[in-house]
Motif scaffolding. Structure first.
Motif, mmCIF file in Angstrom:
data_model
loop_
_atom_site.group_PDB
_atom_site.id
_atom_site.type_symbol
_atom_site.label_atom_id
_atom_site.label_comp_id
_atom_site.label_asym_id
_atom_site.label_seq_id
_atom_site.Cartn_x
_atom_site.Cartn_y
_atom_site.Cartn_z
ATOM 1 N N PHE A 102 0.873 -1.143 -0.053
ATOM 2 C CA PHE A 102 -0.004 0.080 -0.172
ATOM 3 C C PHE A 102 0.949 1.202 0.144
ATOM 4 O O PHE A 102 2.103 1.202 0.449
ATOM 5 N N SER A 103 0.320 2.343 -0.668
ATOM 6 C CA SER A 103 0.979 3.529 -0.333
ATOM 7 C C SER A 103 1.068 4.263 1.000
ATOM 8 O O SER A 103 0.190 4.399 1.573
ATOM 9 N N SER A 104 2.284 4.451 1.262
ATOM 10 C CA SER A 104 2.461 5.313 2.478
ATOM 11 C C SER A 104 1.886 6.635 2.585
ATOM 12 O O SER A 104 1.330 7.151 3.515
ATOM 13 N N LEU A 105 1.920 7.386 1.334
ATOM 14 C CA LEU A 105 1.109 8.644 1.245
ATOM 15 C C LEU A 105 -0.397 8.637 1.278
ATOM 16 O O LEU A 105 -1.069 9.550 2.015
ATOM 17 N N ALA A 106 -0.727 7.308 1.030
ATOM 18 C CA ALA A 106 -2.210 7.138 0.876
ATOM 19 C C ALA A 106 -2.801 7.055 2.350
ATOM 20 O O ALA A 106 -3.616 7.411 2.840
ATOM 21 N N ALA A 107 -1.718 6.205 3.296
ATOM 22 C CA ALA A 107 -1.896 5.919 4.444
ATOM 23 C C ALA A 107 -1.981 7.240 5.262
ATOM 24 O O ALA A 107 -2.806 7.535 6.208
ATOM 25 N N PRO A 149 -1.213 3.085 -6.337
ATOM 26 C CA PRO A 149 -1.519 3.506 -7.712
ATOM 27 C C PRO A 149 -1.640 2.230 -8.753
ATOM 28 O O PRO A 149 -2.171 2.255 -9.606
ATOM 29 N N GLU A 150 -0.600 1.341 -8.298
ATOM 30 C CA GLU A 150 -0.636 0.077 -9.133
ATOM 31 C C GLU A 150 -1.358 -1.075 -9.302
ATOM 32 O O GLU A 150 -1.496 -1.906 -10.099
ATOM 33 N N ILE A 151 -2.393 -0.951 -8.276
ATOM 34 C CA ILE A 151 -3.365 -2.020 -8.269
ATOM 35 C C ILE A 151 -4.766 -1.242 -8.520
ATOM 36 O O ILE A 151 -5.165 -0.126 -8.274
ATOM 37 N N PRO A 244 10.059 -1.058 -3.286
ATOM 38 C CA PRO A 244 9.817 0.335 -2.652
ATOM 39 C C PRO A 244 9.518 1.264 -3.825
ATOM 40 O O PRO A 244 9.981 1.308 -5.040
ATOM 41 N N ALA A 245 8.377 2.395 -3.492
ATOM 42 C CA ALA A 245 8.189 3.295 -4.429
ATOM 43 C C ALA A 245 8.509 4.414 -4.033
ATOM 44 O O ALA A 245 8.123 5.233 -3.435
#
Length: 269
Positions: A102-107, A149-151, A244-245
């Protein structure tokens, strides 16, 4: 189902243990235990493994009891992300598990998005150093659905990027011109504290804006997006697909591209 979810993208890491009845499609995950890591990024490797051990003991679980892992893949600290992702991949491979990224920014952004008016513009910004900011922006109704973003399922109206201060200030001026002086917006992240001047283009009308100064990612949100990633990826992805993104190149890569580092000769032996 027993799942461990963690994020080590910032100096304050979080790890949560969840359990739910996989046979019940409507079952909601129960939080079994939670730990917060407040350490320097260079200490994440030692602290993360210690926290995993402690959280398993508090749940009375063994490693072999785990059914899934979820991990924040960034953006954020290069060192912290490498440690968090590498630990997840190592455990997953050893235990025969999949990983839900999952995206850390989304969290970070989700901390308040679900409680805001749906049209509120949300700006989640981490200080990326080097005069740059990691940014996730979009309307609150979209941010509240962001996982990675990738899913499948990432809303088209939300976007993750890395911007210079000047580029971000220009983007914010454009946002004000587009949405008007009464634009409702909400900002969250440590970039607001360290670079407060870049937010000046946004309107300051009373009641239409708010800044949450904390750059801390909520452990409860880590658990939530980890569980949602598990569902959206149908039980997770192969560990070899998890990376890592960073959103930008490492310093060594940038210097090499600019000719500031010498390329070592490759031996034919």
């Amino acid at each position: 189902m027993k799942l461990l979810a963690w994020d080590t993208s910032t100096k304050t890491g979080a790890i949560w243990a969840l359990e739910w009845d996989h046979a019940n499609p409507n079952a909601k995950p129960e939080i079994r235990s939670a730990w917060t890591l407040s350490v320097a990024a260079s200490d994440h490797s030692e602290q993360l493994l210690w926290a995993i051990d402690r959280i398993l003991e508090s749940c009375r679980w063994k490693l072999a009891d785990l059914n899934a892992l979820a991990v924040g893949v960034g953006p954020g600290s290069f060192t912290g992300l490498r440690i968090g992702v590498t630990t997840a991949r190592t455990l997953a491979q050893a235990l025969g598990l999949k990983i839900s990224p999952f995206s850390s920014l989304a969290a970070l952004a989700r901390l308040h998005a679900s409680s805001l008016p749906p049209d509120t513009r949300v700006y989640a910004a981490m200080d990326a150093c080097k005069g740059e900011v990691f940014l996730l922006e979009g309307p609150a109704r979209a941010i509240a659905r962001c996982v990675l973003p990738e899913i499948k399922g990432w809303p088209s109206s939300a976007r993750e990027r890395v911007l210079s201060f000047d580029a971000l200030a220009k983007r914010l001026r454009s946002a004000r011109a587009r949405y008007g002086a009464r634009m409702k917006w909400h900002g969250i992240g440590d970039a607001f504290v360290r670079n407060s001047e870049i937010w000046h283009p946004l309107p300051r009308a009373a009641g239409d804006w708010n800044i949450a100064l904390s750059g801390r990612i909520s452990g409860e949100i880590v658990a939530q997006v980890g569980f949602e990633s598990w569902k959206q990826t149908s039980g997770g992805l192969n560990p070899s697909l998890i990376f890592p993104a960073y959103l930008r190149d490492a310093d060594a890569t940038i210097k090499l591209r600019k000719g500031l580092l010498k390329v070592a000769p490759v031996s034919s032996d």
